[in-house]
Design an enzyme around this catalytic site. Structure first.
Site, PDB file in Angstrom:
ATOM      1  CE  LYS A  59      -4.294  -1.512   0.320  1.00 13.43           C
ATOM      2  NZ  LYS A  59      -5.512  -1.003  -0.466  1.00 13.43           N
ATOM      3  CB  SER A  84      -9.981  -2.248   7.917  1.00 12.13           C
ATOM      4  OG  SER A  84      -9.472  -2.829   6.938  1.00 12.13           O
TER       5      SER A  84
END
Length: 331
Positions: A59, A84
């Site tokens: 990410k 999350s």
């Protein structure tokens, strides 16, 4: 044929531009192999270890590209997202590197190790309920209050371009790869990988790996439209999102298949990564290995010619207590 900008949210050019932009900040992650896993699978497996990326997951590539793409006025107001886990930490780290604020909306019940990463990297945590509607509502409120820029976890061309840099590296590192297996959730990772890989090597197969308890991508491919599940239930907490309107066209057109696996298969793949690769991988990261070892993949005649397979180990942020409990419960 290279995908055109007007067709998709990213293309090979934007992915190459992203790579140049983020190269000073990211790790060029290694590719590991295991003769034991090759023997078990009957194929040559090449593991792209994004678990060793900054922030512990792929990410950071997309988040870094998005933050570095902001102009000075936008950057000064900071960035906001709802996530999350790994995107939240990645955006916090990217913002910290640039010296700008990051407002992170996190749903209650998110893995503690991932929340700790957000705090460690200086993100401002704002809690929401676990539902997507609550996450989006709180993020919208923060946007209005701060004037910051929303960086969506996956439905953003800058994010897709950043994630696609994985394929640039992998195909440079291992040129003989004929198939890449990628975890799928919202589709940012697999969209970037597919756009880059299919442009560089049109014959390559791109296969998604998805948990049975969150198999909206598999259902969407069958239906020919985005299917959203009312409830998801899987140990792979990073694979519970639904496809976006920017990622779906790429998944629809360029992803060759979706292999669905059970949570038990994911846990066994985590065990194999730990015991044979000597790498700690979170459930979402281990699902690619679970897919290539699954009966549905191994028995499918369509994939019998997949001999040199790249597998993206997408992240390594796992609570050790949860990992241990998973191993014990699988015995």
């Amino acid at each position: 044929m290279e995908a055109k900008r007007q067709e998709y949210a990213a293309d090979l050019s934007s992915i190459k531009e992203a790579h140049e932009r983020i190269k000073p900040y990211i790790h060029k992650t290694p590719v590991l192999t295991s003769e034991s896993l090759n023997s078990i699978s009957g194929r040559s497996l090449f593991f792209k270890c994004e678990c060793f990326q900054k922030g512990g997951a792929f990410k950071f590539r997309g988040a870094c590209n998005a933050v570095l793409s902001l102009d000075a006025e936008q950057a000064a107001k900071g960035v906001v997202t709802h996530s999350s886990g790994n995107h939240a930490a990645a955006l916090s780290l990217a913002a910290k590197i640039q010296g700008i604020p990051a407002y992170i909306v996190i749903p209650k019940g998110a893995p503690k190790c991932k929340v700790d990463n957000v705090i460690r990297y200086g993100g401002n945590v704002i809690w929401s309920e676990a539902t997507m509607s609550s996450r989006e509502e709180v993020a919208s409120r923060v946007l209005q209050e701060t004037g910051s820029v929303l960086i969506h976890p996956y439905n953003d061309g800058r994010i897709i371009s950043g994630q696609g840099t994985i394929a640039l590296e992998l195909l440079e590192q291992i040129q003989e790869i004929d198939t890449i297996i990628v975890p799928i959730s919202g589709g940012g990772l697999i969209s970037g990988v597919a756009l880059a890989a299919k442009s560089i090597k049109p014959s390559i197969r791109i296969i998604a790996a998805e948990p049975r308890g969150a198999d909206d991508a598999a259902q969407s491919k069958v239906a020919g439209r985005i299917i959203t599940l009312p409830v998801t239930k899987t140990i792979a907490d990073g694979l519970r999102a639904s496809l976006g309107d920017l990622t779906w066209p790429v998944v629809r057109d360029l992803v060759d298949d979706v292999v669905v696996v059970e949570d038990g298969e994911i846990i066994e793949a985590m065990r194999m990564c730990y015991e044979m690769l000597k790498v700690s991988v979170e459930p979402s990261g281990a699902i690619g290995l679970a897919a290539v070892l699954s009966a549905s993949f191994r028995s499918n005649p369509c994939w019998k010619d997949c001999k040199n397979i790249g597998i993206v180990l997408s992240g390594g942020n796992v609570d050790l207590g949860v990992l241990w409990d998973s191993f014990k419960s699988s015995k």
